[in-house]
Motif scaffolding. Structure first.
Motif, PDB file in Angstrom:
ATOM      1  N   PHE A 190       0.837  -1.203   0.000  1.00 36.75           N
ATOM      2  CA  PHE A 190       0.000   0.000   0.000  1.00 36.75           C
ATOM      3  C   PHE A 190       0.872   1.254   0.000  1.00 36.75           C
ATOM      4  O   PHE A 190       0.626   2.211  -0.720  1.00 36.75           O
ATOM      5  N   GLU A 191       1.913   1.229   0.835  1.00 32.95           N
ATOM      6  CA  GLU A 191       2.796   2.397   0.948  1.00 32.95           C
ATOM      7  C   GLU A 191       3.474   2.707  -0.371  1.00 32.95           C
ATOM      8  O   GLU A 191       3.555   3.853  -0.793  1.00 32.95           O
ATOM      9  N   GLY A 193       2.533   1.896  -3.290  1.00 28.56           N
ATOM     10  CA  GLY A 193       1.622   2.072  -4.418  1.00 28.56           C
ATOM     11  C   GLY A 193       1.549   0.839  -5.302  1.00 28.56           C
ATOM     12  O   GLY A 193       0.858   0.816  -6.322  1.00 28.56           O
ATOM     13  N   GLU A 196      -3.271  -1.098  -5.044  1.00 27.20           N
ATOM     14  CA  GLU A 196      -4.196   0.016  -4.897  1.00 27.20           C
ATOM     15  C   GLU A 196      -4.914  -0.067  -3.557  1.00 27.20           C
ATOM     16  O   GLU A 196      -5.384  -1.143  -3.175  1.00 27.20           O
ATOM     17  N   VAL A 197      -5.025   1.085  -2.894  1.00 30.61           N
ATOM     18  CA  VAL A 197      -5.729   1.123  -1.611  1.00 30.61           C
ATOM     19  C   VAL A 197      -7.233   1.209  -1.897  1.00 30.61           C
ATOM     20  O   VAL A 197      -7.648   2.058  -2.690  1.00 30.61           O
ATOM     21  N   ARG A 201      -8.649   7.402  -1.422  1.00 33.91           N
ATOM     22  CA  ARG A 201      -7.470   8.137  -0.973  1.00 33.91           C
ATOM     23  C   ARG A 201      -6.223   7.261  -0.880  1.00 33.91           C
ATOM     24  O   ARG A 201      -6.327   6.039  -0.802  1.00 33.91           O
ATOM     25  N   ALA A 202      -5.081   7.938  -0.921  1.00 35.68           N
ATOM     26  CA  ALA A 202      -3.804   7.217  -0.831  1.00 35.68           C
ATOM     27  C   ALA A 202      -3.549   6.808   0.614  1.00 35.68           C
ATOM     28  O   ALA A 202      -4.109   7.378   1.538  1.00 35.68           O
ATOM     29  N   TRP A 203      -2.677   5.822   0.785  1.00 35.21           N
ATOM     30  CA  TRP A 203      -2.341   5.287   2.106  1.00 35.21           C
ATOM     31  C   TRP A 203      -1.848   6.403   3.032  1.00 35.21           C
ATOM     32  O   TRP A 203      -2.230   6.499   4.197  1.00 35.21           O
ATOM     33  N   SER A 204      -0.995   7.278   2.473  1.00 35.77           N
ATOM     34  CA  SER A 204      -0.385   8.328   3.294  1.00 35.77           C
ATOM     35  C   SER A 204      -1.427   9.313   3.820  1.00 35.77           C
ATOM     36  O   SER A 204      -1.185  10.010   4.799  1.00 35.77           O
ATOM     37  N   GLU A 205      -2.570   9.383   3.168  1.00 37.29           N
ATOM     38  CA  GLU A 205      -3.599  10.340   3.595  1.00 37.29           C
ATOM     39  C   GLU A 205      -4.514   9.779   4.684  1.00 37.29           C
ATOM     40  O   GLU A 205      -5.344  10.486   5.228  1.00 37.29           O
TER      41      GLU A 205
END
Ligand code: ANZ
Length: 962
Positions: A190-191, A193, A196-197, A201-205
């Protein structure tokens, strides 16, 4: 009996009596314990030091371990334990390293219920039961390695049960690799990329809580708010496997309801395919494999999307195994819990405000609006169990939802119903109904006056108009008809071809695809109980679950005053469970440092189900004191590792009752696969060979009121049965305290000795067949042992009477035949026939005037696995040193196994024309054939026909020519 015994004892003070047996048995049991006779070597310990021992093949033999109930054992319980013991002993004597021991499965509901009734703490009553059971088992002379025994309630054991839970919690199933992997690897994906999460939203968000939510969708142990089996009468939720076919609790027989509750689950569904495929290589009874296959329930079919008429944003996806009948679909049904008809935050019901024009009056259930009709029907359905809903014979109920869907194959508008014969928990909770070819749909269509269309050519002469049929027509071998529409035609294809073609078409259109559906559901893993393993989980202030670090294990079950479960009115579905551990605020609320400084946490207060402890216990037997590792890889590899030519390893023989087909045996296989995937063990299957022993049944006697009376006090007179003068009925049933027909092993041991009990249980019949107990028949095996004793020991003097010197030819033949037969029988669990062969040999020896030492020793060795105490005693009296337990089992000399030949005379018209050497067992037919084929006979007949042949096998054939 005692009087005659006394008289006999005076004349024969060294006779094999119950008193002598008791003395012999107690003495050898003590000696075996003191000498560690049954201790199995381990590769890192004893095995490493002794190359001769290390070179032996291994046998890991196991019983389904007992639950220590307060009632103690009756003679039915040890049947399997004696069988595995005999098998283990035979293998020790044929050069194997044998591991055989027995632990106790000691968490669970009965102990808790008993504790609540009596006011004793479950640990106290459980420990007392174990002490009692151990004493009962010890008397039977079972050759267990006692160093390896344990109880699932030992913190040193459940530390590892909790540890395994954490392994499962901290892993996910990688569908591509088809195996479990650490959750850290998913987080990395996930981190980076790489994966896909889910969501936008992206993992970092994501916040920590949001990340945990995402991971919860992957973890193999996860908490969820799904509808679960809630049993108010027991005060706990239950797994599907614990609910009976009629929707009640297996234990206690209380009603079970579907309620939405936050509970722990194990993602066993991820392993459905592997659990199914790996069954093939297991040496298990076919019936058990079949039960597992059915429970997993793999169905090959398709998902099909139906557009909702007038609502372009909505669709109904159905699961069908018969996509080939799409042209025959005339209506749709959704489960009463389906989102189409339910209203929640995420979804608004699409049920229209008013009935569509022309709605059939039978479809509305008399309600003014679809919403009302649906709501009333949903309420009705909620009060029924899945089984009640699915019963074939029952009248079909349902209501129209006011919604129409569109058949993608021909554009037809199909009414959508909600009906309880469709279950939310299976497939997609929605079906396309094909009444001509499905009997449940047929019954529903009849009841609601819905159209039917024949699309599979009936094999009989009923014609193609379903309105004239008595029931649906269902076949996989027939041809498809009436099935051409929007760019697809199935006409003329047989069902299987049509299924494939339709799946292709659905995929091309982007409205469906071939899919596999399983009946198996995830395993509900939490219980609202005290007497179980605590979860090694705590929640932070945001409610996010955290695993305890390994260093905090075991998380011990706290001592509490009030361990009783909170139970409710059995019928009150609206109640909610309360966990006993939650009453203990001090234990529940803790400050812990989980790596980021001390913080407040709340402990999980559910406990694990009683199946947890039996999911991995075979591994603990291997390495029972290991506090550093689950099991040493070297030791695990030695006892459990895959053997040549097999994909998996596992226990070599596992004996137990057939009732565990889908509970324990499925769960244990599942845990093994996870531990295997994560690299902790080398076999993905725990039990290579499984054997189900039969049951020991007993007669149940009942009085006129139907109440069971004490079986031991019933008298038989002229084929009728009487208790205290009153006539009673007799039926074969289970043995048990409640039926007042239990016989304890202790009684039989006192009356005859453990060796007699062992022989009797093994002689009663083939091991896998149920058999009625008959105390009066036990004496038969006692006499066998008395005769064996008398063949070696003088009853008057106690002197050993055997002589040196060779046995005669007939005795050697009898002996080697027995050695050969008994060896094969023991190796194949045919203990009853082994005993028959020993009895036959013993009878032969009894008739000899003198018993040669070699014959006596061989007989002792033959019977040693079955009756180890008397064998050990005779072995030593015969002057042998070392235990008979580790002596070599005799090997048959093939020279004595072939039957001697006899000479057969062949006569023609009374004159001898030939002599044949034939086996004494030859049949008349074989002998006639051999005689007529003999060259001398053929020559003598000179082509003349034959009028008659008189055969007296094996000695004479007389031919009368035509
Ligand atoms: C159309 C059809 C036509 C079906 C036909 C059968 C025969 P198994 O084999 O057990 O997997 N079904 C699907 N989901 C259901 C649910 N949630 N509740 C009740 N029934 C459900 O059964 C699959 C079949 O059972 C499916 O195939 C569906 O009916 C029904 F001639 O679809 B069939």
């Amino acid at each position: 009996m005692s009087e005659t015994n006394t008289a006999a004892e005076v004349a024969a003070p060294h006779r094999y009596t119950a008193a002598l047996a008791a003395d012999i048995e107690a003495r050898w049991q003590d000696a075996w314990d003191a000498e560690g006779t049954y201790e199995a070597p381990n590769p890192s310990g004893d095995l490493a030091g002794d190359p001769a021992v290390a070179a032996r093949p291994k046998k890991f033999i196991m019983d389904m371990f007992p639950y220590p109930s307060g009632a103690g054992l009756h003679v039915g319980h040890p049947l399997g334990y004696i069988a595995t013991d005999v098998y283990a002993r035979h293998h020790r004597m044929t050069g194997h390293n044998v591991l055989h021991t027995l632990g106790f499965d000691a968490f669970g509901l009965p102990a808790e219920q008993y504790a609540v009734q009596t006011g004793t703490h479950p640990r106290v009553s459980t420990e007392a039961n174990i002490v009692n059971m151990k004493a009962q088992l010890r008397r039977l002379g079972l050759g267990h390695d006692k160093r390896r025994s344990f109880e699932t309630i030992d913190p040193a054991y459940y530390k590892w049960t909790q540890w395994i839970f954490l392994q499962i919690f901290n892993s996910w199933y990688d569908e591509d690799a088809k195996k479990a992997r650490p959750i850290s690897e998913l987080i990395e994906q996930f981190e980076s990329g790489q994966r896909e999460v889910p969501g936008t939203r992206a993992w970092s968000e994501l916040s920590a809580a949001e990340r945990e939510d995402v991971l919860g969708g992957y973890r193999l142990a996860y908490a969820s708010d799904a509808p679960v089996n809630w049993c108010p009468g027991l005060g706990t939720v239950l797994a599907n496997e614990e609910v009976t076919a009629d929707g009640r609790s297996e234990r206690g027989n209380f009603p079970v309801f579907k309620s939405k509750l936050r509970q722990w689950n194990m993602r066993i569904t991820a392993y459905a395919d592997r659990l199914l495929e790996d069954l093939d290589a297991l040496d298990w009874p076919e019936a058990i494999k079949l039960q597992q296959r059915n429970w997993i329930g793999r169905s090959v079919g398709a998902r099909v999307d139906f557009a909702v008429d007038g609502r372009p944003d909505e669709k109904i996806t159905v699961f069908t195994t018969r996509q080939d009948t799409l042209f025959g679909a005339t209506y749709l049904v959704v489960a009463p819990e389906h989102q189409l008809v339910t209203e929640d935050e995420a979804h608004r019901s699409v049920v229209p405000a008013a009935w569509p024009e022309g709605t059939h009056q039978d479809w509305t259930g008399g309600h003014a609006t679809p919403a009302e009709a649906v709501a009333a029907y949903r309420k009705e359905a909620a009060a029924k169990s899945d089984v009640e809903r699915q019963a074939d014979a029952k009248e079909k109920t349902g209501v129209f939802t006011g919604v129409y869907a569109v058949n993608p194959a021909n554009g037809e508008k199909l009414p959508v119903f909600t009906a309880d014969y469709v279950l939310m928990g299976y497939g997609t909770g929605a079906i396309m109904a094909v009444p001509a070819h499905d009997s449940r749909d047929f019954a529903f269509a009849r009841a609601f006056d819905l159209p039917m269309r024949c699309v599979v050519q009936p094999a009989d002469d009923r014609g193609t108009d379903p309105s004239t049929w008595a029931d649906s027509f269902d076949s996989y071998d027939a041809e498809i008809i009436n099935s051409a529409g929007r760019g697809v035609s199935l006409d003329g294809l047989v069902v299987t071809e049509a299924k494939t073609r339709m799946a292709e078409w659905l995929t091309e259109q982007g409205i469906g695809e071939a899919t596999v559906n399983f009946r198996l559901r995830d395993w509900l893993f939490s219980r609202q109980r005290y007497w179980g393993e605590p979860f090694p989980i705590v929640y932070d202030e945001q409610g996010v679950a955290h695993a305890l670090p390994e260093s905090m294990l075991p998380l011990e079950l706290p001592e509490v005053e009030d361990y009783s479960p909170r139970t409710f009115e059995p019928d009150d579905a609206d109640t909610r469970p309360e966990t006993p551990l939650s009453r203990n605020e001090e234990w529940v609320n803790v400050t812990l440092d989980l790596g980021d400084g001390p913080k407040r946490y709340r402990r999980e207060t559910n406990t694990m189900p009683n199946w947890a402890g039996s999911c991995w216990y075979e591994l603990r037997y291997l390495d029972p004191d290991n506090d550093e590792q689950l099991v040493s890889p070297e030791i695990e590899q030695y006892w459990m590792g895959p053997r040549e030519g097999q994909p998996h390893g596992g226990v070599d023989l596992y004996v137990g009752g057939a009732e565990h087909a889908v509970l324990h045996l499925l769960y244990a296989r599942f845990w093994s696969k996870i531990l295997f995937d994560l690299g902790h063990i080398s076999s993905a299957e725990p039990f290579h060979k499984l054997y189900n022993q039969g049951m020991i049944q007993a007669y149940v006697y009942r009085d006129a009121r139907g109440i069971a009376v004490p079986a031991a006090e019933v008298e038989e007179r002229e084929g009728a049965y009487y208790y205290q003068g009153e006539k009673v009925s007799r039926l074969l049933g289970k043995m048990g305290k409640s039926l007042k027909n239990a016989v304890t092993p202790d009684e039989i041991c006192s009356e005859y000795g453990a060796d007699t009990l062992r022989l009797y249980e093994m002689a009663m019949g083939p091991l896998d067949v149920s058999r009625p107990w008959d105390t009066r028949a036990v004496v038969g095996q006692y006499r066998l042992l008395q005769r064996l004793w008398r063949n070696v020991v003088d009853e008057a003097t106690g002197e050993v009477t055997v002589v040196d010197g060779e046995a005669d030819e007939a005795t050697l033949r009898a002996l080697h035949k027995a050695i050969d037969g008994v060896g094969q029988d023991l190796a194949n669990l045919r203990f009853n026939t082994a005993i028959a062969k020993i009895t036959e040999l013993n009878n032969h020896v009894t008739k000899l005037s003198e018993v040669p030492r070699s014959v006596a020793e061989a007989m002792v060795l033959l019977i040693a696995p079955l009756a180890p105490h008397i064998a050990e005693e005779l072995w030593h009296r015969l002057g042998r040193s070392g235990s008979v337990v580790h002596a070599d089992f005799p090997v048959a000399d093939p020279a004595y196994l072939v039957d001697e030949a006899v000479t057969c005379v062949v006569q023609i018209k009374g004159k001898v024309k030939a002599r044949l050497e034939v086996p004494p067992s030859i049949s008349d037919e074989e002998l006639e054939k051999a005689a007529l084929a003999d060259p001398a006979v053929v020559a003598a007949l000179g082509g003349a026909g034959i009028r008659k042949v008189i055969v007296r096998a094996p000695k004479l054939v007389n031919i009368v020519p035509a």
